[in-house]
Design a protein around this motif. Structure first.
Motif, PDB file in Angstrom:
ATOM      1  N   PHE A 291      16.535  19.946   0.252  1.00 13.80           N
ATOM      2  CA  PHE A 291      14.995  18.922   0.358  1.00 13.80           C
ATOM      3  C   PHE A 291      16.035  17.545   0.148  1.00 13.80           C
ATOM      4  O   PHE A 291      17.313  17.017  -0.732  1.00 13.80           O
ATOM      5  N   VAL A 292      14.823  16.458   1.272  1.00  8.14           N
ATOM      6  CA  VAL A 292      15.382  15.089   1.055  1.00  8.14           C
ATOM      7  C   VAL A 292      14.316  14.669   0.646  1.00  8.14           C
ATOM      8  O   VAL A 292      12.865  14.750   0.873  1.00  8.14           O
ATOM      9  N   GLN A 293      14.654  12.904  -0.377  1.00  8.15           N
ATOM     10  CA  GLN A 293      13.556  12.366  -0.278  1.00  8.15           C
ATOM     11  C   GLN A 293      13.725  11.470   0.536  1.00  8.15           C
ATOM     12  O   GLN A 293      14.141  10.591   1.413  1.00  8.15           O
ATOM     13  N   GLY A 294      12.145  10.840   1.443  1.00 15.67           N
ATOM     14  CA  GLY A 294      11.879   9.766   2.449  1.00 15.67           C
ATOM     15  C   GLY A 294      10.473   9.662   2.678  1.00 15.67           C
ATOM     16  O   GLY A 294      10.023  10.304   2.563  1.00 15.67           O
ATOM     17  N   ASP A 295      10.372   9.115   4.210  1.00 12.34           N
ATOM     18  CA  ASP A 295       8.892   9.149   4.332  1.00 12.34           C
ATOM     19  C   ASP A 295       8.737   9.002   6.193  1.00 12.34           C
ATOM     20  O   ASP A 295       9.664   8.588   6.669  1.00 12.34           O
ATOM     21  N   ILE A 296       8.211  10.337   6.178  1.00 19.08           N
ATOM     22  CA  ILE A 296       7.812  10.736   7.174  1.00 19.08           C
ATOM     23  C   ILE A 296       7.484   9.226   8.858  1.00 19.08           C
ATOM     24  O   ILE A 296       7.686   9.644   9.869  1.00 19.08           O
ATOM     25  N   GLY A 297       7.016   8.405   8.055  1.00 22.66           N
ATOM     26  CA  GLY A 297       6.285   7.591   8.960  1.00 22.66           C
ATOM     27  C   GLY A 297       7.340   6.514   8.894  1.00 22.66           C
ATOM     28  O   GLY A 297       6.660   5.642   9.212  1.00 22.66           O
ATOM     29  N   SER A 298       8.195   6.152   7.846  1.00 21.71           N
ATOM     30  CA  SER A 298       9.269   4.920   8.212  1.00 21.71           C
ATOM     31  C   SER A 298       9.291   5.431   9.165  1.00 21.71           C
ATOM     32  O   SER A 298      10.162   7.005   9.892  1.00 21.71           O
ATOM     33  N   PRO A 299      11.274   5.469  10.083  1.00 18.85           N
ATOM     34  CA  PRO A 299      12.765   5.027  10.788  1.00 18.85           C
ATOM     35  C   PRO A 299      13.406   6.203  10.085  1.00 18.85           C
ATOM     36  O   PRO A 299      13.339   5.807   9.236  1.00 18.85           O
ATOM     37  N   LEU A 300      13.930   7.234  11.064  1.00 22.21           N
ATOM     38  CA  LEU A 300      14.962   7.730  10.436  1.00 22.21           C
ATOM     39  C   LEU A 300      15.704   7.780   9.571  1.00 22.21           C
ATOM     40  O   LEU A 300      16.890   6.992  10.313  1.00 22.21           O
TER      41      LEU A 300
ATOM     42  N   ALA B  10       5.638   8.874  13.206  1.00 23.54           N
ATOM     43  CA  ALA B  10       5.410  10.168  11.445  1.00 23.54           C
ATOM     44  C   ALA B  10       5.669  11.514  13.423  1.00 23.54           C
ATOM     45  O   ALA B  10       5.811  12.166  13.138  1.00 23.54           O
ATOM     46  N   LEU B  11       4.370  11.320  13.748  1.00 26.28           N
ATOM     47  CA  LEU B  11       4.339  12.220  15.513  1.00 26.28           C
ATOM     48  C   LEU B  11       5.581  11.850  15.712  1.00 26.28           C
ATOM     49  O   LEU B  11       6.176  13.206  16.001  1.00 26.28           O
ATOM     50  N   ASP B  12       5.740  11.169  15.853  1.00 28.85           N
ATOM     51  CA  ASP B  12       6.987  10.371  16.941  1.00 28.85           C
ATOM     52  C   ASP B  12       8.521  11.244  15.808  1.00 28.85           C
ATOM     53  O   ASP B  12       9.483  11.872  17.111  1.00 28.85           O
ATOM     54  N   ASN B  13       8.761  10.913  14.783  1.00 21.29           N
ATOM     55  CA  ASN B  13      10.005  12.196  13.957  1.00 21.29           C
ATOM     56  C   ASN B  13       9.780  12.708  14.139  1.00 21.29           C
ATOM     57  O   ASN B  13      11.060  13.349  14.289  1.00 21.29           O
TER      58      ASN B  13
ATOM     59  N   ASP C  25       0.588  -1.005  -0.113  1.00 18.72           N
ATOM     60  CA  ASP C  25       0.112   0.032  -0.448  1.00 18.72           C
ATOM     61  C   ASP C  25       0.651   1.304  -0.042  1.00 18.72           C
ATOM     62  O   ASP C  25       0.473   2.345  -0.435  1.00 18.72           O
ATOM     63  N   GLN C  26       1.795   1.465   0.743  1.00 23.37           N
ATOM     64  CA  GLN C  26       2.895   2.473   1.053  1.00 23.37           C
ATOM     65  C   GLN C  26       3.698   3.237  -0.517  1.00 23.37           C
ATOM     66  O   GLN C  26       3.605   3.618  -1.141  1.00 23.37           O
ATOM     67  N   PHE C  27       3.868   1.447  -1.684  1.00 30.45           N
ATOM     68  CA  PHE C  27       4.546   1.733  -2.462  1.00 30.45           C
ATOM     69  C   PHE C  27       3.773   2.504  -3.404  1.00 30.45           C
ATOM     70  O   PHE C  27       3.584   2.700  -4.249  1.00 30.45           O
TER      71      PHE C  27
END
Length: 271
Positions: free
Chosen positions: A105-114, A146-149, A3-5
């Motif tokens: 700018f960096v590419q990434g998913d705020i809902g994944s580990p940083l 994401a909120l934790d990050n 789903d994320q992909f």
């Protein structure tokens, strides 16, 4: 992960086809109506950051999640901020890097580990912002992460500015978006280490009334914006007609049936 992909692919395609305010806005309402909507968003943003005393005198370090085509990046830079943006898509990172060479700018998913470089920048930012972004994280565990990050990236006492629907009813879930309840969101942001300062309307009339259980109200809104769905020119005329009223309503109302901006502060570490 499938789903994320799929979500990432969806936004890559959408932004490559529409790298403009229509692409990051309400796609069905057309370019001209979306321009009026973003004019309202910009005025609410400008008013709130001024009330919070955010300006260039301190050169605040700002982390912007999901910068899209850079509408808020431009405003942060005008305030003299040092801006880092993180987007899920390669197209946004590439285009924004060309448009805003003073920002990073960096590419990434705020809902994944940083990961690097952000994993090495915890507690660095004065402000984090996420406008019309977090309701696209449909997985609840990723939403909490994401909120934790965001809290981890923010300095103690720093500000978190974001927009969502904050509905006063059970969550409404569709394929690519979740309108979570205000109670659920309040619990999530407090668990992540934030305290809520206030909420203000971002829209009252011009955006979908997600925070209503009235079918009649939803049908009425759809009928009102129907011209924008039929013609870009009509959408521009409708936006020009609604804008002066919307501008007054977002200043005078304390609650909205549509999108609101929430201001949170990261709790200082005790002891």
């Amino acid at each position: 992960m499938t789903d994320q992909f799929a979500t990432k692919d969806y936004w890559e395609r959408r932004l490559r086809d529409h790298f403009d305010l229509e692409g990051v806005g309400y796609l069905r309402l057309g370019r001209r109506f979306n321009r009026w909507m973003y004019r309202v968003r910009g005025e609410v943003f400008d008013r709130i950051v001024a009330e919070l005393g955010i300006d260039g005198r301190t050169r605040p370090k700002v982390f912007e999640v999901g910068p899209g085509t850079g509408f808020y990046v431009a405003r942060w830079l005008e305030l003299g901020a040092e801006v880092t943006g993180m987007d899920l898509t390669a197209v946004a990172v590439e285009e924004l890097g060309r448009r805003f060479p003073r920002a990073r700018f960096v590419q990434g998913d705020i809902g994944s580990p940083l990961g690097p470089p952000l994993a090495d920048e915890l507690g660095r930012f004065d402000v984090v912002s996420a406008f019309d972004v977090l309701f696209h994280i449909v997985d609840d565990a990723m939403y909490a992460r994401a909120l934790d990050n965001l809290a981890a990236l923010l300095k103690p006492g720093g500000l978190f500015l974001w927009s969502d629907n904050f509905i006063h009813q059970p969550a409404v879930r569709v394929t690519h978006q979740v309108s979570r309840s205000l109670a659920e969101i309040t619990a999530a942001v407090e668990k992540a280490g934030f305290e809520i300062v206030r909420r203000v309307p971002m829209f009252v009339l011009m955006n979908y009334p997600a925070d209503t259980s009235s079918r009649l109200v939803r049908m009425g809104w759809t009928a009102m914006v129907a011209p924008a769905m039929l013609s870009d020119w009509l959408g521009g005329a409708l936006g020009a007609l609604l804008y002066p009223l919307e501008k007054r309503l977002v200043r005078s109302r304390t609650e909205s049936p549509s999108t609101e901006l929430m201001i949170c502060r990261k709790r200082a570490v005790s002891g």
